[in-house]
Scaffold this active site. Structure first.
Site, PDB file in Angstrom:
ATOM      1  N   ASP A   1      68.772 -44.514  61.941  1.00  0.00           N
ATOM      2  CA  ASP A   1      68.783 -44.754  60.496  1.00  0.00           C
ATOM      3  C   ASP A   1      68.279 -43.517  59.771  1.00  0.00           C
ATOM      4  OD1 ASP A   1      69.002 -47.540  58.746  1.00  0.00           O
ATOM      5  OD2 ASP A   1      67.776 -46.014  57.760  1.00  0.00           O
TER       6      ASP A   1
ATOM      7  N   ASP B   1      71.051 -39.094  59.385  1.00  0.00           N
ATOM      8  CA  ASP B   1      71.839 -39.260  58.167  1.00  0.00           C
ATOM      9  C   ASP B   1      73.293 -39.138  58.577  1.00  0.00           C
ATOM     10  OD1 ASP B   1      73.144 -39.153  55.756  1.00  0.00           O
ATOM     11  OD2 ASP B   1      72.046 -37.413  54.970  1.00  0.00           O
ATOM     12  N   VAL B   2      74.047 -40.236  58.510  1.00  0.00           N
ATOM     13  CA  VAL B   2      75.427 -40.197  59.005  1.00  0.00           C
ATOM     14  C   VAL B   2      76.313 -39.282  58.162  1.00  0.00           C
ATOM     15  CG1 VAL B   2      75.283 -42.482  60.079  1.00  0.00           C
ATOM     16  CG2 VAL B   2      76.147 -42.254  57.715  1.00  0.00           C
TER      17      VAL B   2
ATOM     18  N   TYR C   1      83.217 -47.837  45.879  1.00  0.00           N
ATOM     19  CA  TYR C   1      82.825 -48.605  47.051  1.00  0.00           C
ATOM     20  C   TYR C   1      84.060 -49.191  47.736  1.00  0.00           C
ATOM     21  CZ  TYR C   1      80.243 -51.831  50.032  1.00  0.00           C
ATOM     22  OH  TYR C   1      79.737 -52.495  51.117  1.00  0.00           O
TER      23      TYR C   1
ATOM     24  N   LYS D   1      85.390 -48.155  51.557  1.00  0.00           N
ATOM     25  CA  LYS D   1      85.501 -49.125  52.649  1.00  0.00           C
ATOM     26  C   LYS D   1      86.949 -49.299  53.111  1.00  0.00           C
ATOM     27  CE  LYS D   1      81.217 -50.311  53.405  1.00  0.00           C
ATOM     28  NZ  LYS D   1      80.580 -50.104  54.714  1.00  0.00           N
TER      29      LYS D   1
ATOM     30  N   THR E   1      71.357 -59.197  52.776  1.00  0.00           N
ATOM     31  CA  THR E   1      70.726 -57.959  53.223  1.00  0.00           C
ATOM     32  C   THR E   1      69.895 -57.384  52.072  1.00  0.00           C
ATOM     33  OG1 THR E   1      72.564 -56.601  52.445  1.00  0.00           O
ATOM     34  CG2 THR E   1      72.717 -57.467  54.696  1.00  0.00           C
TER      35      THR E   1
END
Length: 264
Positions: A42, A64-65, A172, A176, A207
């Site tokens: 994460d 950090d992806v 967003y 996705k 979440t």
């Protein structure tokens, strides 16, 4: 409650991104409970340490992806320690709380949302960099490790927003949808090398991201005709199924897990 598939991942090595909270944390816990050696990755290092500390056979990684070098280092660390990688669940992602506020304000005022014209480049690039480019970085790193070994399973966490494309949430939804198609294209390439790639597309899920959703928007998702918000564990169960041998013939699937809000 004891998990009915205890031991499915005995002896296997897994990395979970976005594993410090929400769906990622639930996946990490499920994998550890089912016997895997889990790397809890994460961007929030202390939070990933806290999750890993509560699990058997778990180790934290700060990643950090959106930073490709960090992703490559993380995967190299897994291989250095274990010599293999069997499963990847990519749950890291971001939303846009400001855009959500604008949508909620419009909902309360009973007017159409006006978001796209107000979005600046920074907001757009942040969401696309993490959600879409981050998915590419993780898929690429996974294939570099798994393809030479002719084995492995990758699960990406998408979103039902890719299908219903909510008004006022273009960055967003686009990030996705792109991540879904990216995963499917890579899946068709990767299976020739023994690696399976699939996607879960959750609807509303309880979440930290959902907790930051304005109340007006949350009420909009409440509908007695469908299931309530999913729990992270319910989505994690789908991810683990896709990562397991039980899903051996699923390749390039996008499983819509939205409680019946719509179908595709």
């Amino acid at each position: 409650m004891e998990h009915e598939h205890f031991g499915r991942f005995d002896g296997r090595v897994a990395i979970v991104t976005g594993a410090a909270s929400g769906i990622g944390a639930a996946v990490a816990r499920r994998l550890a409970a089912e016997g895997a050696e889990v790397f809890v990755a994460d961007v929030d290092g202390p939070a990933s340490e806290a999750v890993a500390k509560g699990l058997a056979r778990a180790r934290p990684l700060t990643v950090d992806v959106a930073a490709p070098a960090e992703v490559e280092r993380a995967f190299a660390e897994v291989v250095r320690r274990h010599g293999r990688l069997d499963a990847v669940v990519h749950a890291a992602g971001v939303d846009d709380p400001t855009a959500k506020e604008w949508i909620a304000e419009a909902l309360v005022a009973d007017r159409p949302p006006e978001v796209t014209g107000r979005l600046d480049d920074t907001a757009w690039e942040r969401v696309v960099r993490v959600n879409l480019s981050g998915t590419f970085h993780v898929l690429r790193a996974a294939l570099r490790v798994m393809a030479p070994r002719r084995s492995g399973a990758v699960v990406t966490i998408g979103s039902s927003s890719a299908f219903d494309a909510p008004a006022g949430y273009p960055h967003y939804a686009a990030s996705k949808a792109g991540a879904h198609t990216l995963s499917q294209s890579v899946a068709k390439e990767a299976i020739a090398f023994g690696v399976r790639v699939n996607t879960v597309a959750p609807g509303p899920t309880e979440t930290g991201m959902a907790a930051r959703t304005p109340a007006a928007l949350r009420r909009g998702f409440a509908d007695p005709r469908v299931r309530p918000y999913a729990t992270p564990e319910e989505i994690a169960d789908i991810a683990l199924f896709l990562a397991s041998d039980e899903a051996a013939n699923l390749v390039g699937a996008v499983l819509l897990a939205n409680g019946g809000r719509f179908t595709v």
